[in-house]
Write an enzyme that holds these catalytic residues in place. Structure first.
Site, short mmCIF file in Angstrom:
data_model
loop_
_atom_site.label_atom_id
_atom_site.label_comp_id
_atom_site.label_asym_id
_atom_site.label_seq_id
_atom_site.Cartn_x
_atom_site.Cartn_y
_atom_site.Cartn_z
N ALA A 155 0.83 -1.20 0.00
CA ALA A 155 0.00 0.00 0.00
C ALA A 155 0.87 1.25 0.00
O ALA A 155 1.19 1.82 1.04
CB ALA A 155 -0.94 -0.01 1.21
N LEU A 156 1.24 1.66 -1.20
CA LEU A 156 2.05 2.87 -1.39
C LEU A 156 1.25 3.98 -2.08
O LEU A 156 1.24 5.12 -1.64
CB LEU A 156 3.30 2.53 -2.22
CG LEU A 156 4.19 3.70 -2.66
CD1 LEU A 156 4.86 4.36 -1.45
CD2 LEU A 156 5.25 3.23 -3.66
N GLU A 168 -1.40 6.62 -3.80
CA GLU A 168 -2.57 7.43 -3.46
C GLU A 168 -3.03 8.14 -4.72
O GLU A 168 -2.23 8.43 -5.60
CB GLU A 168 -2.24 8.43 -2.35
CG GLU A 168 -1.86 7.75 -1.03
CD GLU A 168 -1.59 8.73 0.11
OE1 GLU A 168 -1.88 9.94 -0.07
OE2 GLU A 168 -1.12 8.28 1.16
N ALA A 202 -1.29 11.49 -5.37
CA ALA A 202 0.17 11.41 -5.48
C ALA A 202 0.59 10.78 -6.80
O ALA A 202 1.50 11.27 -7.47
CB ALA A 202 0.75 10.63 -4.30
N ASP A 249 12.88 -2.24 -6.68
CA ASP A 249 14.05 -2.76 -7.40
C ASP A 249 14.01 -4.27 -7.51
O ASP A 249 14.47 -4.85 -8.49
CB ASP A 249 15.34 -2.34 -6.68
CG ASP A 249 15.76 -0.91 -7.00
OD1 ASP A 249 15.22 -0.33 -7.96
OD2 ASP A 249 16.64 -0.39 -6.29
N ARG A 299 -5.58 -22.20 -39.57
CA ARG A 299 -6.39 -21.30 -40.39
C ARG A 299 -5.92 -21.34 -41.85
O ARG A 299 -4.74 -21.14 -42.14
CB ARG A 299 -6.26 -19.88 -39.84
CG ARG A 299 -6.89 -18.79 -40.68
CD ARG A 299 -8.40 -18.90 -40.72
NE ARG A 299 -8.98 -17.70 -41.33
CZ ARG A 299 -10.20 -17.63 -41.79
NH1 ARG A 299 -11.00 -18.69 -41.73
NH2 ARG A 299 -10.66 -16.51 -42.32
N GLN A 343 -3.97 -9.35 -34.30
CA GLN A 343 -3.96 -9.11 -35.75
C GLN A 343 -3.90 -10.42 -36.52
O GLN A 343 -4.58 -10.60 -37.54
CB GLN A 343 -2.76 -8.23 -36.11
CG GLN A 343 -2.78 -7.70 -37.53
CD GLN A 343 -3.86 -6.63 -37.73
OE1 GLN A 343 -4.32 -6.02 -36.78
NE2 GLN A 343 -4.28 -6.44 -38.97
N GLY A 377 -7.09 -12.04 -36.84
CA GLY A 377 -8.06 -11.31 -37.64
C GLY A 377 -9.31 -10.97 -36.83
O GLY A 377 -9.24 -10.68 -35.64
N GLU A 380 3.60 -0.69 -10.72
CA GLU A 380 4.97 -0.68 -10.16
C GLU A 380 5.87 0.32 -10.89
O GLU A 380 7.06 0.07 -11.12
CB GLU A 380 5.57 -2.08 -10.13
CG GLU A 380 4.88 -2.95 -9.10
CD GLU A 380 5.72 -4.12 -8.63
OE1 GLU A 380 6.96 -3.99 -8.53
OE2 GLU A 380 5.13 -5.18 -8.36
#
Length: 385
Positions: free
Chosen positions: A129-130, A132, A135, A245, A273, A342, A345, A369
């Site tokens: 919980a960092l 906000e 912030a 880190d 396909r 893509q 399709g 993060e």
């Protein structure tokens, strides 16, 4: 002449055995549920139970606290293989590491001995919980306060975008203890979900990773024992940055897993396909697209593993490597999943196939993060030192 029958760089056998076992569990227990988890936006308690049974909820916990003591590459492999079939499910062990890394890095022995064995056994789970809302990327501008009152701290404030909120039993929460000291006035605490004054807000309605709850959490006159502070007062922001880190690697691994899942699905589809009388896999344009996808994934994987190895030994350049791994792998995941859609399709744009889910899931890896713009700032600072 040198023997070239073996690769110069290779993971040890125990890592490959771990990959095989996690992949089997993911294919058997998680893949069949992935679309439903996304569709219902419900936390997959059955997957949680399967990971707990396989001792995969928190492989990073050191052996001295009852954990597996897995190294950082092993943890990345666990995340990667789960994310290959279901990004939401990969957040279960990812968040546990994010929530406990600060405790491992900076917590007192008493605090670690109290909580880490519970995480290792699966009895407790942690979130981080960092953030906000006001912030955002400027995390040091947080407003949540922690005021010392004798042998306690009283916490007040709101945290946002908390992954695992409402499911996790504990939270590593950063709060301001000295408003006059900016980042140096922030401290870290262990807060329990059953602490009086703690509550969880509404669940965000997200684009992707929808089986993992993301909510606000509130602390209102929430009184906790002072010995639940992680490290000395004023060191919480440093602990938060050191945590990232180590844990950004998990985002990189998740991104690699999502991209690999999309490539695997695309390869299977283009072989089956048929257009103009032959499989579309026979067309060079399709082959070149697949080649670029596979090349980028392998480059991202190697960058993640090298960064994990550097983090394992505390290398001086781990901050750069971790940011680079997260940034490159998540950009790769977004590009590869877009290309996979893509290749499918019109079918790729429907929910009948997994690649549209993987494309939605990939986007968050460029954001949480630390956005990839922040990662580039981190890398630039390291380069300019």
């Amino acid at each position: 002449m040198a023997d070239t029958s073996f690769p110069l760089y290779a993971l040890p056998e125990e890592h490959e055995l771990l990959r095989a076992s996690v992949r089997q569990l993911a294919e058997d227990k998680i893949a069949p549920r992935a679309a439903e988890i996304d569709e219902t936006e419900q936390y997959p308690w059955d997957v949680h139970a399967a990971l707990k049974s396989a001792d995969l909820l928190a492989v990073h916990i050191p052996e001295q606290y009852g954990g597996a003591g897995a190294d950082k590459i092993a943890h990345c492999i666990v995340i990667e293989e789960i994310a290959r079939v279901c990004a939401s499910s990969s957040l279960i062990p990812m968040v546990n590491k994010l929530g406990t890394t600060g405790l491992i890095l900076s917590g007192s022995e008493e605090l670690k001995s109290t909580y880490l064995p519970l995480v290792a056994s699966g009895e407790a789970t942690f979130s981080y919980a960092l953030s906000e809302r006001e912030a955002g990327s400027d995390a040091a501008a947080m407003r949540t306060r922690a005021v010392r009152d004798g042998d306690s701290y009283v916490l007040n404030g709101t945290k946002a975008w908390i992954t695992g909120a409402g499911v996790s039993t504990h939270y590593t929460l950063m709060a301001v203890t000295d408003p006059g000291e900016a980042a140096a006035g922030i401290s870290a605490f262990v807060v329990a979900a059953d602490d009086p004054g703690f509550s969880v807000g509404h669940k965000e309605r997200k684009m992707g990773v929808r089986g993992s709850p993301t909510c606000e959490i509130y602390v209102e006159n929430c009184r906790i024992p002072a010995d639940r502070r992680i490290g000395p007062e004023g060191t919480g922001f440093k602990t938060a940055l050191r945590t990232l880190d180590h844990t950004r690697l998990g985002i990189g691994a998740q991104a690699v897993g999502i991209a690999q899942g999309a490539l695997d699905a695309a390869v299977g589809y283009v072989k089956e396909r048929r257009q103009f009388g032959r499989a579309i896999a026979d067309f060079q344009g399709v082959q070149f697209l697949l080649a670029d996808m596979a090349m980028r994934i392998e480059a991202a994987r190697q960058l993640v593993y090298v960064a994990a190895a550097k983090a394992e030994r505390g290398a001086a350049d781990m901050t750069f490597s971790s940011a680079a791994a997260k940034c490159f792998a998540s950009d790769t995941a977004m590009a590869v999943t877009t290309d996979a859609v893509q290749l499918f399709g019109g079918a790729g744009y429907t929910r009948d196939f997994p690649v549209e889910r993987m494309m939605r899931d990939a986007k968050i890896t460029q954001i949480y993060e630390g956005t990839n713009q922040i990662q580039r700032m981190v890398m630039a600072r390291q380069v300019l030192r």
